[in-house]
Design a protein around this motif. Structure first.
Motif, short mmCIF file in Angstrom:
data_model
loop_
_atom_site.label_atom_id
_atom_site.label_comp_id
_atom_site.label_asym_id
_atom_site.label_seq_id
_atom_site.Cartn_x
_atom_site.Cartn_y
_atom_site.Cartn_z
N ALA A 116 -8.59 69.20 106.18
CA ALA A 116 -7.95 69.60 107.43
C ALA A 116 -6.51 70.06 107.18
CB ALA A 116 -7.97 68.43 108.43
N ARG A 117 -5.82 69.38 106.28
CA ARG A 117 -4.44 69.81 105.98
C ARG A 117 -4.44 71.19 105.33
NH1 ARG A 117 -3.77 64.16 105.36
NH2 ARG A 117 -4.47 64.16 103.20
N PHE A 118 -5.40 71.44 104.45
CA PHE A 118 -5.44 72.75 103.80
C PHE A 118 -5.85 73.83 104.81
CE2 PHE A 118 -6.78 76.11 100.89
CZ PHE A 118 -5.70 76.12 100.03
N ALA A 119 -6.80 73.51 105.68
CA ALA A 119 -7.20 74.47 106.71
C ALA A 119 -6.01 74.85 107.59
CB ALA A 119 -8.33 73.87 107.57
N LYS A 120 -5.24 73.84 107.99
CA LYS A 120 -4.06 74.10 108.82
C LYS A 120 -3.04 74.94 108.07
CE LYS A 120 -1.99 73.25 112.79
NZ LYS A 120 -2.66 73.49 114.09
N ALA A 121 -2.89 74.67 106.78
CA ALA A 121 -1.95 75.46 105.96
C ALA A 121 -2.36 76.93 105.95
CB ALA A 121 -1.89 74.90 104.54
N MET A 122 -3.66 77.20 105.85
CA MET A 122 -4.13 78.59 105.87
C MET A 122 -3.82 79.24 107.23
SD MET A 122 -5.26 79.07 102.84
CE MET A 122 -3.91 77.94 102.46
N ASP A 123 -3.95 78.44 108.30
CA ASP A 123 -3.68 78.94 109.65
C ASP A 123 -2.21 79.34 109.81
OD1 ASP A 123 -4.50 79.53 112.29
OD2 ASP A 123 -3.84 77.57 113.01
N ARG A 124 -1.34 78.72 109.03
CA ARG A 124 0.09 79.08 109.06
C ARG A 124 0.42 80.18 108.06
NH1 ARG A 124 2.77 75.09 112.47
NH2 ARG A 124 1.09 74.93 113.98
N LEU A 125 -0.29 80.20 106.94
CA LEU A 125 0.02 81.18 105.89
C LEU A 125 -0.52 82.58 106.22
CD1 LEU A 125 1.17 81.79 103.07
CD2 LEU A 125 -1.00 80.97 102.08
N GLN A 126 -1.68 82.65 106.88
CA GLN A 126 -2.29 83.96 107.11
C GLN A 126 -1.40 84.88 107.96
OE1 GLN A 126 -3.91 85.13 110.16
NE2 GLN A 126 -5.18 86.80 109.38
N PRO A 127 -0.90 84.42 109.11
CA PRO A 127 -0.02 85.33 109.87
C PRO A 127 1.29 85.62 109.13
CG PRO A 127 -0.23 83.19 110.97
CD PRO A 127 -1.22 83.19 109.86
N LEU A 128 1.70 84.72 108.27
CA LEU A 128 2.90 84.98 107.47
C LEU A 128 2.67 86.19 106.56
CD1 LEU A 128 5.03 82.16 105.88
CD2 LEU A 128 4.63 84.27 104.62
N LEU A 129 1.48 86.26 105.96
CA LEU A 129 1.16 87.44 105.12
C LEU A 129 1.13 88.71 105.98
CD1 LEU A 129 -1.66 86.14 102.70
CD2 LEU A 129 0.77 86.53 102.19
N LEU A 130 0.56 88.60 107.18
CA LEU A 130 0.51 89.79 108.06
C LEU A 130 1.93 90.19 108.50
CD1 LEU A 130 -2.65 89.16 110.31
CD2 LEU A 130 -2.46 90.54 108.22
N ASN A 131 2.77 89.20 108.79
CA ASN A 131 4.16 89.52 109.18
C ASN A 131 4.91 90.16 108.02
OD1 ASN A 131 4.05 88.69 111.85
ND2 ASN A 131 4.70 86.59 111.39
N TRP A 132 4.68 89.67 106.81
CA TRP A 132 5.29 90.29 105.63
C TRP A 132 4.88 91.76 105.56
CZ3 TRP A 132 8.88 89.60 101.96
CH2 TRP A 132 8.85 90.47 100.86
N MET A 133 3.57 92.02 105.70
CA MET A 133 3.08 93.40 105.61
C MET A 133 3.68 94.28 106.70
SD MET A 133 1.28 93.69 102.96
CE MET A 133 0.82 95.39 103.38
#
Lengths: 218, 218
Positions: free
Chosen positions: B147-164
């Motif tokens: 669950a902690r890793f799933a939540k981390a992905m939920d925070r990291l994915q939009p970060l990658l999109l914002n970077w792009m």
């Protein structure tokens, strides 16, 4: 395939030079697969008046695996089957979608898919290139219960959307209810109960005129 | 929530009466979740000039789990983690998306989410209602490594999109780079290397003016 190297999405906003090389390769791949959200399928959504894209479709298949795995004729590992459906269409990022009822386009589908898989998965670190390719091959070859069930979901999901649309791609010119039955028969390789339910929907759709019955001489 | 029973997508084209009751419940749920494809997020796609929807987002998180799980500080079961991310946003079908930087909307998010989960998962046969709810609770409570890793992905994915997007939702009025760091810190609960990479992107974005540095007195 072009001879020119393909430009990657990540090239538009390169990651900082000091990012760890393995993470950079992984992030580059994960940005590139964003393209799956732009590959349109023929299927109409049930929830809105537009066509579905491959990323949405792949997510929907994964939900179907989680809910319907109990109907598999052979026990399947849900987590593994979910991974197969998540990546089964990735190669369409470079190879494009091949509509199920387009016989001509299907002829070189396998070759184009393999070339696209080579190109896309090569963005990852080498060990992950091999792992992703093995999963993609597993899905395509349908030699495991998980791959057969994943393929069955790939056939059943648009059938549900066509049912909701009262025809959908069943109305493709030249396609008959018998064509639909033939294309969907792979569901029966994975699950007797799901194939029985699918046939029931196809039969009822034909009876209601949502697909064309084969005329004498067809 | 309305007092009126909500109309279901499956009510628009009811399944044949003689369909097995358990399969009917499962198909009804699987058609209803098609709505996730219509719940828009704030994040811009990397591959096209439009906002992302929840189904695409959930698929993308699952791909990230498959590729990035090796960076988890504690070993995670990839298949199980993928199932958590696939359904983590399902309740937004009825509760709506809550933007990460909207503090007021977040206040009753938990309550609305729980009510929506009750309503949506109740479409399934009772044993699956309980199983889906347990998975959703596991994600929300973040007590397992998965669950902690799933939540981390939920925070990291939009970060990658914002970077792009060279900013994206980082440019939301009133939001500073420190706000971004605070909201993304959950990544660090799951993975040291991914949190270091995320901080590097946030820092670089701030240096390039893609997010606002806190002014004195902020």
């Amino acid at each position: 395939m072009d001879d020119e190297p393909r430009s990657l999405l990540a090239d538009k906003t390169p990651f900082p030079d000091d990012l760890d090389a393995r993470l950079r390769a992984q992030f580059t791949f994960l940005v590139e697969v964003d393209r799956l959200k732009t590959v349109l399928r023929q299927s109409p959504l049930a929830a809105a008046d537009r066509r579905e894209n491959d990323a949405e479709h792949s997510w929907h298949l994964a939900m179907m695996v989680a809910v319907l795995a109990e109907h598999a004729d052979e026990p399947v590992d849900v987590g593994h089957t979910v991974q197969l459906v998540l990546l089964h269409d990735l190669v369409e990022i470079y190879a494009g979608d091949t509509p199920l009822y387009d016989g001509a386009a299907g002829l070189d589908q396998e070759e184009r898919g393999a070339a696209a898989a080579d190109e896309l998965f090569a963005l990852l670190p080498a060990d992950q290139t091999r792992r992703m390719r093995a999963l993609w091959d597993e899905f395509e070859e349908r030699r495991t219960p998980e791959a057969r069930f994943a393929k069955a979901m790939d056939r059943l999901q648009p059938l549900l959307l066509n049912w909701m649309a009262r025809g959908g791609t069943w109305r493709t010119p030249g396609v008959t209810a018998d064509d639909v039955r033939a294309r969907k028969a792979l569901i029966g390789d994975a699950s007797g109960p799901l194939w029985a339910a699918a046939r029931r929907l196809i039969d009822e759709g034909e009876a209601r005129g949502w697909s064309r019955s084969a005329a004498p001489g067809d």
